[in-house]
Scaffold this motif. Sequence first.
Motif, PDB file in Angstrom:
ATOM      1  N   SER A 139       0.839  -1.207   0.000  1.00  7.95           N
ATOM      2  CA  SER A 139       0.000   0.000   0.000  1.00  7.95           C
ATOM      3  C   SER A 139       0.873   1.257   0.000  1.00  7.95           C
ATOM      4  CB  SER A 139      -0.954   0.011   1.197  1.00  7.95           C
ATOM      5  OG  SER A 139      -0.257   0.206   2.405  1.00  7.95           O
ATOM      6  N   ARG A 140       2.060   1.179   0.613  1.00  7.34           N
ATOM      7  CA  ARG A 140       2.976   2.319   0.577  1.00  7.34           C
ATOM      8  C   ARG A 140       3.528   2.516  -0.837  1.00  7.34           C
ATOM      9  NH1 ARG A 140       6.052   2.851   6.378  1.00  7.34           N
ATOM     10  NH2 ARG A 140       4.167   2.599   7.620  1.00  7.34           N
ATOM     11  N   ALA A 141       3.614   1.426  -1.591  1.00  9.42           N
ATOM     12  CA  ALA A 141       4.103   1.534  -2.966  1.00  9.42           C
ATOM     13  C   ALA A 141       3.122   2.311  -3.835  1.00  9.42           C
ATOM     14  CB  ALA A 141       4.335   0.142  -3.545  1.00  9.42           C
ATOM     15  N   SER A 147       0.978  13.124  -0.878  1.00  4.39           N
ATOM     16  CA  SER A 147      -0.238  12.340  -0.712  1.00  4.39           C
ATOM     17  C   SER A 147      -1.309  13.203  -0.051  1.00  4.39           C
ATOM     18  CB  SER A 147       0.075  11.109   0.155  1.00  4.39           C
ATOM     19  OG  SER A 147      -1.087  10.359   0.381  1.00  4.39           O
ATOM     20  N   PHE A 148      -2.328  13.528  -0.806  1.00  5.83           N
ATOM     21  CA  PHE A 148      -3.350  14.449  -0.292  1.00  5.83           C
ATOM     22  C   PHE A 148      -4.367  13.711   0.573  1.00  5.83           C
ATOM     23  CE2 PHE A 148      -2.602  18.598  -2.184  1.00  5.83           C
ATOM     24  CZ  PHE A 148      -1.537  18.288  -3.006  1.00  5.83           C
ATOM     25  N   ARG A 149      -4.759  14.381   1.661  1.00  8.27           N
ATOM     26  CA  ARG A 149      -5.748  13.837   2.597  1.00  8.27           C
ATOM     27  C   ARG A 149      -6.923  14.810   2.689  1.00  8.27           C
ATOM     28  NH1 ARG A 149      -3.234   9.401   5.189  1.00  8.27           N
ATOM     29  NH2 ARG A 149      -1.389   9.012   3.909  1.00  8.27           N
ATOM     30  N   ASN A 150      -8.112  14.250   2.888  1.00  5.87           N
ATOM     31  CA  ASN A 150      -9.294  15.117   2.967  1.00  5.87           C
ATOM     32  C   ASN A 150      -9.434  15.713   4.373  1.00  5.87           C
ATOM     33  OD1 ASN A 150     -10.424  13.192   4.620  1.00  5.87           O
ATOM     34  ND2 ASN A 150     -11.649  12.261   2.994  1.00  5.87           N
ATOM     35  N   GLN A 151     -10.547  16.360   4.624  1.00  5.60           N
ATOM     36  CA  GLN A 151     -10.743  17.047   5.895  1.00  5.60           C
ATOM     37  C   GLN A 151     -10.685  16.103   7.085  1.00  5.60           C
ATOM     38  OE1 GLN A 151     -14.243  19.478   5.837  1.00  5.60           O
ATOM     39  NE2 GLN A 151     -13.403  20.918   7.331  1.00  5.60           N
ATOM     40  N   GLU A 156      -7.467   8.696  -0.177  1.00  4.35           N
ATOM     41  CA  GLU A 156      -8.173   8.027  -1.263  1.00  4.35           C
ATOM     42  C   GLU A 156      -7.155   7.768  -2.368  1.00  4.35           C
ATOM     43  OE1 GLU A 156      -9.816   6.024  -3.557  1.00  4.35           O
ATOM     44  OE2 GLU A 156     -11.232   6.554  -1.935  1.00  4.35           O
ATOM     45  N   PRO A 157      -6.652   6.547  -2.471  1.00  2.00           N
ATOM     46  CA  PRO A 157      -5.545   6.282  -3.405  1.00  2.00           C
ATOM     47  C   PRO A 157      -5.871   6.559  -4.869  1.00  2.00           C
ATOM     48  CG  PRO A 157      -6.394   4.245  -2.451  1.00  2.00           C
ATOM     49  CD  PRO A 157      -7.003   5.360  -1.682  1.00  2.00           C
ATOM     50  N   LYS A 158      -7.143   6.498  -5.252  1.00  2.00           N
ATOM     51  CA  LYS A 158      -7.490   6.735  -6.654  1.00  2.00           C
ATOM     52  C   LYS A 158      -7.746   8.210  -6.952  1.00  2.00           C
ATOM     53  CE  LYS A 158      -9.340   2.147  -7.608  1.00  2.00           C
ATOM     54  NZ  LYS A 158     -10.502   1.352  -8.061  1.00  2.00           N
ATOM     55  N   ASN A 159      -7.636   9.045  -5.950  1.00  2.00           N
ATOM     56  CA  ASN A 159      -7.894  10.468  -6.137  1.00  2.00           C
ATOM     57  C   ASN A 159      -6.659  11.276  -5.741  1.00  2.00           C
ATOM     58  OD1 ASN A 159      -9.251  12.845  -6.699  1.00  2.00           O
ATOM     59  ND2 ASN A 159     -10.138  12.980  -4.638  1.00  2.00           N
ATOM     60  N   GLN A 160      -5.529  10.942  -6.376  1.00  2.00           N
ATOM     61  CA  GLN A 160      -4.273  11.627  -6.093  1.00  2.00           C
ATOM     62  C   GLN A 160      -3.767  12.307  -7.361  1.00  2.00           C
ATOM     63  OE1 GLN A 160      -2.748  11.703  -2.866  1.00  2.00           O
ATOM     64  NE2 GLN A 160      -4.777  10.902  -2.344  1.00  2.00           N
ATOM     65  N   ARG A 292      -6.107  -0.257   4.611  1.00  2.00           N
ATOM     66  CA  ARG A 292      -7.321   0.193   5.316  1.00  2.00           C
ATOM     67  C   ARG A 292      -6.972   1.257   6.346  1.00  2.00           C
ATOM     68  NH1 ARG A 292      -8.824  -0.925  10.093  1.00  2.00           N
ATOM     69  NH2 ARG A 292      -7.512  -2.765  10.288  1.00  2.00           N
ATOM     70  N   ARG A 293      -5.902   1.022   7.110  1.00  2.00           N
ATOM     71  CA  ARG A 293      -5.530   2.003   8.128  1.00  2.00           C
ATOM     72  C   ARG A 293      -5.091   3.317   7.494  1.00  2.00           C
ATOM     73  NH1 ARG A 293      -3.177  -2.433  10.659  1.00  2.00           N
ATOM     74  NH2 ARG A 293      -1.117  -1.826   9.957  1.00  2.00           N
ATOM     75  N   LYS A 294      -4.369   3.220   6.374  1.00  2.00           N
ATOM     76  CA  LYS A 294      -3.928   4.458   5.713  1.00  2.00           C
ATOM     77  C   LYS A 294      -5.131   5.243   5.186  1.00  2.00           C
ATOM     78  CE  LYS A 294      -0.183   4.530   3.208  1.00  2.00           C
ATOM     79  NZ  LYS A 294       0.683   5.361   4.051  1.00  2.00           N
ATOM     80  N   ARG A 295      -6.118   4.540   4.674  1.00  3.38           N
ATOM     81  CA  ARG A 295      -7.329   5.236   4.215  1.00  3.38           C
ATOM     82  C   ARG A 295      -8.016   5.952   5.374  1.00  3.38           C
ATOM     83  NH1 ARG A 295     -10.041   3.469  -0.637  1.00  3.38           N
ATOM     84  NH2 ARG A 295      -8.765   2.025  -1.852  1.00  3.38           N
ATOM     85  N   GLU A 296      -7.866   5.400   6.596  1.00  5.79           N
ATOM     86  CA  GLU A 296      -8.518   5.986   7.771  1.00  5.79           C
ATOM     87  C   GLU A 296      -7.686   7.092   8.412  1.00  5.79           C
ATOM     88  OE1 GLU A 296      -9.015   2.490  10.084  1.00  5.79           O
ATOM     89  OE2 GLU A 296     -10.799   1.814   9.000  1.00  5.79           O
ATOM     90  N   GLY A 297      -6.438   7.293   7.896  1.00  4.21           N
ATOM     91  CA  GLY A 297      -5.643   8.392   8.423  1.00  4.21           C
ATOM     92  C   GLY A 297      -4.339   7.990   9.065  1.00  4.21           C
ATOM     93  N   TYR A 298      -3.997   6.687   8.958  1.00  2.90           N
ATOM     94  CA  TYR A 298      -2.730   6.207   9.534  1.00  2.90           C
ATOM     95  C   TYR A 298      -1.555   6.913   8.847  1.00  2.90           C
ATOM     96  CZ  TYR A 298       0.538   2.605  11.284  1.00  2.90           C
ATOM     97  OH  TYR A 298       1.570   1.934  11.901  1.00  2.90           O
TER      98      TYR A 298
END
Length: 299
Positions: A139-141, A147-151, A156-160, A292-298
Motif C-alpha cells: 500500500s505504501r508503494a 499524498s493528499f488527505r481530505n478534511q 483516497e488512493p485513486k484520487n491523487q 485500510r488504516r492508511k485510508r482511515e488516516g494512519y
Amino acid sequence: MSELTHLEELEAEAIYIMREVAAECENPVMLYSIGKDSSVMLHLALKAFYPEKPPFPFLHIDTTWKFREMIEFRDKTAEELGIEMLVYTNQEGVKAGINPFDHGSAYTDIMKTQALKQALNKYQFDAAFGGGRRDEEKSRAKERIFSFRNQAQAWEPKNQRPEMWKLYNTKMHKGESIRVFPISNWTEKDIWQYIKQENIEIVPLYFAKERPVVYRDGNIIMVDDGRMKLNPGEEIVQKKVRFRTLGCYPLTGGCESEADTLDDIIEETLRAVSSERTSRVIDHEAAGSMERRKREGYF
C-alpha cells in the motif's frame, strides 16, 4: 550524464522535496518515529536548511509502548540538536486502558491513527513529512510522494495528483492537508548505506545484542518492561537479536542475528528476501490492513 552517485541523487531529491514543502506550505511538521528512517529524515532536514534549524517542528506520536531505548534516544537527540520535538499521546486511550495485549487492531487505531489525527488537528498542520518508503509494503508503494488527505485526514488512493517529471502540485483545497514522503524512492539497503556514509546515530536496538525475549506466533518479542504479559507456557530466554524495524515493543518482532556493526547489517540486508515490515505484528491483522488504516488516516 549525472555525476552524482545513487545516494547523492536520492539525497538531492529528498532535500528538494523538503525545501519545496517549506516554501509552499504554511505550517508543516515532520513526523518522528525514532526509527532508522526518521533518523535519516532528520539528518536530511538538518542538511536541507543548514546552517539554520529546520523551519518546522518534529512530532512523535507516543503510544506509551515504545521500547525504553527509543524514548531515551528521542529525548537525547532533541536536546543535543536543539530542535522542537512535540510529543503527543491520546490521553483518552490511556485513561481507557487501551493496550496492545487486550485490544488488537483497536489499539493501533486509537493510540496511533486517532492520536495522529488529533495532533495534526490540534496544531493545524497542513503538511506532515513521513518516512514511508515504497519498498516496505504494497500500500505504501501506491502512495504518491505528495499524498493528499481530505478534511478527515483520510487517504483516497485513486484520487491523487500526477507527479510527472518530479513536479509537485502543492495547492490544497479547503480542509485538505498533505502527507509528504521525501524518501519514498529509497530502499532499506539505501537507508543503511546512507547511515554509514553520513555517520548517522541510530537507536542501539538495531545492533545485535543479548536480549530477553519470548517466542510468540512466529515472532521474537523482546520483554522490555514489567508490563509484558506472558502466555501460558511462554518462557523468557536470552538470545542475541536485533530489530530491522522499531515500533511498540509487544508488536515488534526481532530476528536472531550476529550483526553488531553497520557493515554486518548491510550485508544481512543484502541477503534478506523479505521486507522488514514482515516483523511488525500489526501488518498481519488482516489482508489489506495497512491500506485500510492508511485510508482511515494512519501514517
